[in-house]
Design a protein around this motif. Structure first.
Motif, short mmCIF file in Angstrom:
data_model
loop_
_atom_site.label_atom_id
_atom_site.label_comp_id
_atom_site.label_asym_id
_atom_site.label_seq_id
_atom_site.Cartn_x
_atom_site.Cartn_y
_atom_site.Cartn_z
N MET A 1 0.85 -1.19 0.00
CA MET A 1 0.00 0.00 0.00
C MET A 1 0.89 1.25 0.00
SD MET A 1 -3.08 -1.23 -0.02
CE MET A 1 -4.11 0.17 0.42
N PRO A 2 0.43 2.34 -0.56
CA PRO A 2 1.27 3.54 -0.68
C PRO A 2 1.43 4.33 0.62
CG PRO A 2 -0.88 3.94 -1.65
CD PRO A 2 -0.84 2.49 -1.31
N PHE A 3 0.77 3.89 1.70
CA PHE A 3 0.86 4.58 2.99
C PHE A 3 0.61 3.57 4.10
CE2 PHE A 3 -2.90 5.82 0.44
CZ PHE A 3 -3.77 4.86 0.91
N ARG A 4 0.88 4.01 5.35
CA ARG A 4 0.74 3.11 6.49
C ARG A 4 -0.40 3.48 7.42
NH1 ARG A 4 6.75 1.10 8.30
NH2 ARG A 4 7.61 0.93 6.20
N ASP A 5 -1.06 4.57 7.16
CA ASP A 5 -2.18 4.99 7.99
C ASP A 5 -3.31 3.96 7.86
OD1 ASP A 5 -3.53 7.30 9.54
OD2 ASP A 5 -4.96 6.77 7.97
N GLU A 6 -3.71 3.36 8.99
CA GLU A 6 -4.70 2.28 8.96
C GLU A 6 -6.03 2.73 8.37
OE1 GLU A 6 -7.08 -0.68 12.03
OE2 GLU A 6 -5.09 0.09 12.60
N ARG A 7 -6.43 3.95 8.68
CA ARG A 7 -7.71 4.44 8.17
C ARG A 7 -7.68 4.55 6.64
NH1 ARG A 7 -9.37 9.35 6.70
NH2 ARG A 7 -7.39 10.23 7.42
N LYS A 8 -6.58 5.04 6.11
CA LYS A 8 -6.46 5.17 4.67
C LYS A 8 -6.40 3.80 3.99
CE LYS A 8 -4.13 9.67 4.52
NZ LYS A 8 -2.90 10.39 4.09
N ILE A 9 -5.68 2.88 4.63
CA ILE A 9 -5.60 1.52 4.07
C ILE A 9 -7.00 0.91 4.00
CG2 ILE A 9 -4.77 -0.82 4.46
CD1 ILE A 9 -2.22 0.40 5.63
N ARG A 10 -7.77 1.05 5.09
CA ARG A 10 -9.10 0.45 5.12
C ARG A 10 -10.03 1.07 4.07
NH1 ARG A 10 -10.62 -3.15 8.52
NH2 ARG A 10 -8.88 -2.75 9.93
N GLN A 11 -9.80 2.33 3.76
CA GLN A 11 -10.64 3.00 2.78
C GLN A 11 -10.31 2.59 1.35
OE1 GLN A 11 -9.86 7.11 3.73
NE2 GLN A 11 -11.57 7.27 5.18
N THR A 12 -9.07 2.18 1.09
CA THR A 12 -8.62 1.96 -0.29
C THR A 12 -8.27 0.52 -0.62
OG1 THR A 12 -6.34 2.52 0.32
CG2 THR A 12 -7.75 4.31 -0.46
N ILE A 13 -8.20 -0.35 0.37
CA ILE A 13 -7.69 -1.69 0.12
C ILE A 13 -8.57 -2.49 -0.85
CG2 ILE A 13 -8.83 -2.82 2.10
CD1 ILE A 13 -6.16 -4.37 2.48
N ALA A 14 -9.87 -2.22 -0.84
CA ALA A 14 -10.76 -2.94 -1.76
C ALA A 14 -10.38 -2.69 -3.22
CB ALA A 14 -12.21 -2.54 -1.51
N PHE A 15 -9.97 -1.46 -3.53
CA PHE A 15 -9.57 -1.15 -4.90
C PHE A 15 -8.30 -1.91 -5.29
CE2 PHE A 15 -11.82 2.62 -3.27
CZ PHE A 15 -12.84 2.69 -4.21
N GLU A 16 -7.38 -2.11 -4.33
CA GLU A 16 -6.16 -2.84 -4.60
C GLU A 16 -6.44 -4.33 -4.82
OE1 GLU A 16 -3.07 -1.66 -4.89
OE2 GLU A 16 -3.60 0.43 -4.49
N LEU A 17 -7.43 -4.85 -4.11
CA LEU A 17 -7.72 -6.28 -4.16
C LEU A 17 -8.65 -6.67 -5.30
CD1 LEU A 17 -8.26 -6.88 -0.34
CD2 LEU A 17 -6.37 -7.77 -1.71
N GLU A 18 -9.44 -5.75 -5.78
CA GLU A 18 -10.46 -6.08 -6.77
C GLU A 18 -9.94 -6.86 -7.97
OE1 GLU A 18 -14.37 -3.99 -8.82
OE2 GLU A 18 -12.73 -2.73 -8.06
N PRO A 19 -8.76 -6.52 -8.55
CA PRO A 19 -8.30 -7.26 -9.73
C PRO A 19 -7.80 -8.68 -9.45
CG PRO A 19 -7.28 -5.07 -9.58
CD PRO A 19 -7.90 -5.36 -8.25
N VAL A 20 -7.57 -9.03 -8.15
CA VAL A 20 -6.90 -10.30 -7.87
C VAL A 20 -7.76 -11.30 -7.10
CG1 VAL A 20 -4.60 -9.28 -7.97
CG2 VAL A 20 -5.83 -9.34 -5.77
N ILE A 21 -9.00 -10.95 -6.78
CA ILE A 21 -9.85 -11.93 -6.08
C ILE A 21 -10.85 -12.54 -7.05
CG2 ILE A 21 -9.58 -10.80 -3.84
CD1 ILE A 21 -12.36 -9.63 -4.17
N PRO A 22 -11.24 -13.80 -6.81
CA PRO A 22 -12.04 -14.53 -7.80
C PRO A 22 -13.54 -14.30 -7.71
CG PRO A 22 -11.42 -16.00 -6.02
CD PRO A 22 -10.78 -14.67 -5.71
#
Length: 215
Positions: free
Chosen positions: A33-54
């Motif tokens: 992830m491009p940052f370590r702030d937990e709140r930001k990660i929780r807000q954006t992680i779905a976009f990072e995962l969308e291309p790789v989950i079935p």
């Protein structure tokens, strides 16, 4: 479900339930992830995962842990994401809520033990292997963090099936022989299965070392 029915017969009227899902039923991803702030990660992680989950991201339940030390909140971070289909989570909750008042936490099999080792101060590189009945799970620990999580198609039932097939008996009889140590005719085949499992673990470690996730 038989075990849950037995618990239900005890008429539990209060308290909360903590259950867990085995890693093989989850999609586990090491991502940066491009940052370590937990709140930001929780807000954006779905976009990072969308291309790789079935399955569709709208049908996903997502959680994560940091795989790097928390320092500068704006610095890049490595995280381990666990993704489960909402239907699987809903099925587990519905099954349990027939018998207990509330499901408070859904965890991952063996994760609390791995987290406890980290919290206790284990900083050396180590691999915790939890051998279950059907599947096993591996947790790579290094530098005071869980760095990677893997699932393996090996468990106690693997050896039970070998005994049952070689001796032509039922799984229940084979399980009794296994726990009693009475499995000499199947010993060589069982040792080979355990050796194959060990080779798979070694292959995992080699891969993690090449990717820089293990020392």
């Amino acid at each position: 479900e038989e075990a849950l029915n037995e618990i239900g017969e005890r008429n539990l009227v209060s308290g909360a339930c903590i259950t867990s899902i085995h890693p093989h039923r989850l999609s586990l991803r090491n991502i940066s992830m491009p940052f370590r702030d937990e709140r930001k990660i929780r807000q954006t992680i779905a976009f990072e995962l969308e291309p790789v989950i079935p399955f569709a991201i709208e049908e996903a339940v997502i959680d994560f842990i940091a795989a790097t030390d928390a320092q500068d909140p704006q610095a890049p971070a490595a995280v381990i994401a666990a993704v489960a289909p909402k239907a699987a989570v809903r099925e587990r909750i519905q099954l349990i809520e027939k018998h207990v008042p509330e499901v408070s936490v859904i965890d991952m099999d063996a994760f609390p033990l791995a987290a406890r080792l980290v919290k206790a101060g284990l900083s050396d590189c180590a691999l915790l292997v939890d051998i279950g009945a059907e599947k096993s799970a591996g947790f790579l620990l290094d530098g005071g963090r869980i760095r990677s999580i893997r699932s393996y198609d090996f468990g106690g039932d693997t050896l039970t099936r070998i005994i049952a097939d070689m001796e032509g008996i039922s799984p229940a009889e084979a399980e009794q022989k296994k726990t009693a140590g009475d499995f000499l005719p199947a010993k060589e085949a069982m040792e080979k299965a355990c050796g194959d499992f060990a080779c798979e673990i070694k292959a995992t470690l080699d891969m993690l070392q090449r990717s820089g996730q293990a020392a």
